[in-house]
Scaffold this motif. Structure first.
Motif, mmCIF file in Angstrom:
data_model
loop_
_atom_site.group_PDB
_atom_site.id
_atom_site.type_symbol
_atom_site.label_atom_id
_atom_site.label_comp_id
_atom_site.label_asym_id
_atom_site.label_seq_id
_atom_site.Cartn_x
_atom_site.Cartn_y
_atom_site.Cartn_z
ATOM 1 N N ARG A 38 0.850 -1.568 0.152
ATOM 2 C CA ARG A 38 -0.268 -0.392 0.105
ATOM 3 C C ARG A 38 0.578 1.568 0.052
ATOM 4 O O ARG A 38 0.706 2.096 -0.869
ATOM 5 N N ALA A 39 1.630 1.351 0.814
ATOM 6 C CA ALA A 39 2.244 3.242 1.094
ATOM 7 C C ALA A 39 3.370 2.596 -0.496
ATOM 8 O O ALA A 39 3.550 3.566 -0.634
ATOM 9 N N ALA A 40 4.246 1.515 -1.037
ATOM 10 C CA ALA A 40 4.517 1.563 -2.098
ATOM 11 C C ALA A 40 3.699 2.017 -3.832
ATOM 12 O O ALA A 40 3.831 2.707 -4.727
ATOM 13 N N ILE A 41 2.573 1.567 -3.738
ATOM 14 C CA ILE A 41 1.376 2.350 -4.550
ATOM 15 C C ILE A 41 1.138 3.680 -4.651
ATOM 16 O O ILE A 41 0.945 4.317 -5.316
ATOM 17 N N ASN A 42 0.549 4.161 -2.941
ATOM 18 C CA ASN A 42 0.279 5.616 -2.836
ATOM 19 C C ASN A 42 1.550 6.295 -3.237
ATOM 20 O O ASN A 42 1.326 7.761 -2.406
ATOM 21 N N TYR A 43 2.801 5.584 -3.268
ATOM 22 C CA TYR A 43 3.665 6.459 -3.026
ATOM 23 C C TYR A 43 3.917 7.447 -4.513
ATOM 24 O O TYR A 43 3.734 6.979 -5.657
ATOM 25 N N THR A 44 3.632 8.643 -4.642
ATOM 26 C CA THR A 44 3.763 10.358 -5.187
ATOM 27 C C THR A 44 5.068 10.204 -5.355
ATOM 28 O O THR A 44 5.944 11.185 -4.689
ATOM 29 N N PRO A 45 5.864 10.104 -6.329
ATOM 30 C CA PRO A 45 7.561 10.944 -6.281
ATOM 31 C C PRO A 45 7.321 12.149 -6.651
ATOM 32 O O PRO A 45 6.896 13.009 -7.541
ATOM 33 N N PRO A 46 8.205 13.053 -6.124
ATOM 34 C CA PRO A 46 7.867 14.655 -6.429
ATOM 35 C C PRO A 46 9.272 14.747 -8.067
ATOM 36 O O PRO A 46 10.268 13.390 -7.996
ATOM 37 N N ALA A 47 8.659 15.682 -8.049
ATOM 38 C CA ALA A 47 9.659 16.005 -9.603
ATOM 39 C C ALA A 47 11.052 16.402 -9.516
ATOM 40 O O ALA A 47 11.522 16.854 -8.270
ATOM 41 N N ARG A 48 11.504 15.765 -10.393
ATOM 42 C CA ARG A 48 13.703 16.174 -10.401
ATOM 43 C C ARG A 48 13.727 15.981 -11.373
ATOM 44 O O ARG A 48 13.349 15.060 -13.122
ATOM 45 N N PRO A 49 14.600 17.913 -11.706
ATOM 46 C CA PRO A 49 14.967 17.738 -13.185
ATOM 47 C C PRO A 49 15.475 17.268 -13.085
ATOM 48 O O PRO A 49 15.870 16.679 -14.540
ATOM 49 N N SER A 50 16.329 16.301 -12.844
ATOM 50 C CA SER A 50 17.760 15.022 -13.600
ATOM 51 C C SER A 50 17.208 14.339 -13.859
ATOM 52 O O SER A 50 17.858 13.757 -15.449
ATOM 53 N N LEU A 51 15.296 13.991 -13.891
ATOM 54 C CA LEU A 51 15.213 12.539 -14.802
ATOM 55 C C LEU A 51 14.668 13.535 -16.518
ATOM 56 O O LEU A 51 14.673 12.071 -16.956
ATOM 57 N N THR A 52 14.061 14.084 -16.112
ATOM 58 C CA THR A 52 13.802 15.045 -17.371
ATOM 59 C C THR A 52 14.650 15.626 -18.670
ATOM 60 O O THR A 52 14.107 16.211 -19.382
ATOM 61 N N ASP A 53 16.456 15.918 -17.921
ATOM 62 C CA ASP A 53 17.086 16.516 -18.557
ATOM 63 C C ASP A 53 17.512 15.557 -20.003
ATOM 64 O O ASP A 53 17.952 14.832 -19.624
ATOM 65 N N PRO A 54 17.877 16.537 -21.225
ATOM 66 C CA PRO A 54 17.786 16.082 -22.444
ATOM 67 C C PRO A 54 19.233 16.264 -22.516
ATOM 68 O O PRO A 54 19.125 14.979 -23.580
ATOM 69 N N ASN A 55 20.529 16.386 -21.614
ATOM 70 C CA ASN A 55 20.986 16.792 -21.353
ATOM 71 C C ASN A 55 21.914 15.170 -21.134
ATOM 72 O O ASN A 55 23.114 14.795 -21.264
ATOM 73 N N ASN A 56 21.136 14.519 -20.559
ATOM 74 C CA ASN A 56 21.426 13.826 -19.601
ATOM 75 C C ASN A 56 20.746 12.361 -19.956
ATOM 76 O O ASN A 56 20.408 12.599 -21.276
ATOM 77 N N TRP A 67 17.035 5.206 -8.734
ATOM 78 C CA TRP A 67 18.071 5.882 -7.323
ATOM 79 C C TRP A 67 16.738 6.517 -6.401
ATOM 80 O O TRP A 67 17.073 6.394 -5.160
ATOM 81 N N TRP A 68 16.489 7.745 -6.923
ATOM 82 C CA TRP A 68 15.274 8.206 -6.662
ATOM 83 C C TRP A 68 13.973 7.960 -5.960
ATOM 84 O O TRP A 68 13.721 8.280 -4.832
ATOM 85 N N ALA A 69 13.376 6.659 -6.504
ATOM 86 C CA ALA A 69 12.668 5.605 -6.277
ATOM 87 C C ALA A 69 12.715 4.660 -5.096
ATOM 88 O O ALA A 69 12.258 4.865 -3.653
ATOM 89 N N VAL A 70 14.345 4.742 -5.485
ATOM 90 C CA VAL A 70 14.045 3.652 -3.654
ATOM 91 C C VAL A 70 14.792 4.477 -2.828
ATOM 92 O O VAL A 70 13.954 4.138 -1.484
ATOM 93 N N ILE A 71 15.063 5.515 -3.359
ATOM 94 C CA ILE A 71 15.251 6.180 -1.826
ATOM 95 C C ILE A 71 13.768 6.935 -1.570
ATOM 96 O O ILE A 71 13.922 7.618 -0.102
ATOM 97 N N LEU A 74 11.346 4.114 1.073
ATOM 98 C CA LEU A 74 12.778 3.923 1.922
ATOM 99 C C LEU A 74 12.374 4.564 2.519
ATOM 100 O O LEU A 74 12.661 4.730 4.421
ATOM 101 N N SER A 75 12.341 6.549 2.284
ATOM 102 C CA SER A 75 12.376 7.721 3.419
ATOM 103 C C SER A 75 11.093 7.518 4.046
ATOM 104 O O SER A 75 11.137 8.547 4.948
ATOM 105 N N ARG A 76 10.199 7.387 3.599
ATOM 106 C CA ARG A 76 8.684 7.551 4.141
ATOM 107 C C ARG A 76 8.605 6.239 5.037
ATOM 108 O O ARG A 76 8.733 5.047 5.079
#
Length: 106
Positions: A38-56, A67-71, A74-76
């Protein structure tokens, strides 16, 4: 103490303690799984600019996303507390199995 004297084996736990131990492990696994799900399904990740940066590169974005999903999960406490109880049950299971192997050899 004389090194030639045979060591006396430690007394074996009763069958009641073995059954109780395995029931506790099963409870740790079975009762925590729905809370983690339930905690994993209800998790909504915050916006991370590095995930949408076209330079990456594609690979870097995927690795950072994992990495950000695991962090984030687990931080909740809603996920981390049942997860720690579940992992503790796994440790208890391996300890019980290790002791069962010792008792068969004696």
């Amino acid at each position: 103490m004389d090194p030639d004297t045979p060591a006396t084996p430690a007394p074996q736990p009763s069958i009641f303690r073995w059954v109780l131990g395995f029931l506790m492990v099963g409870a740790c696994w079975g009762l925590t799984t729905p809370f983690m799900r339930r905690a994993a399904i209800n998790y909504t990740p915050p916006a991370r600019p590095s995930l949408t940066d076209p330079n990456n590169s594609w690979l870097k974005r995927k690795v950072l996303g994992i990495w950000w999903a695991v962090i984030g999960v687990l931080s909740r406490p809603a996920y981390a507390v049942p997860f720690l109880l579940n992992v503790t049950g796994s440790v208890w299971f391996f300890i019980l199995i290790g002791q069962a192997g010792k008792s068969q050899k004696a």
